[in-house]
Design a protein around this motif. Structure first.
Motif: not given
Length: 83
Positions: A56-82
């Protein structure tokens, strides 16, 4: 789509300290992936091991596309909350 969600959720939890899924949902998704492992086709599947899913874990390497998608999703959530 479980592979990218699993990687994004792990990155959010372990690297960003900003979970996007509950622990219960993440664990259930890992169990589902483990049960269907042979049927899953995704170009990032090789990053996740059966041992990761069983633990139930993952501690490996993360592709840049995963990081970018997460950052975009979190930015959208913050925008919606505002709004």
């Amino acid at each position: 789509m479980m592979v990218p969600w699993y990687l994004m959720a792990a990155y959010a939890y372990y690297k960003q300290d900003e979970p996007i899924l509950t622990d219960a949902f993440f664990d259930a998704m890992g169990k589902t992936m483990l049960e269907r492992w042979d049927d899953i086709n995704h170009y990032h599947k090789h990053l996740i091991t059966v041992d990761d899913l069983a633990a139930g874990t993952y501690l490996g390497d993360y592709p840049s596309i995963v990081k970018g998608a997460l950052e975009e999703m979190l930015a959208q959530q913050k925008k919606i909350k505002k709004s």
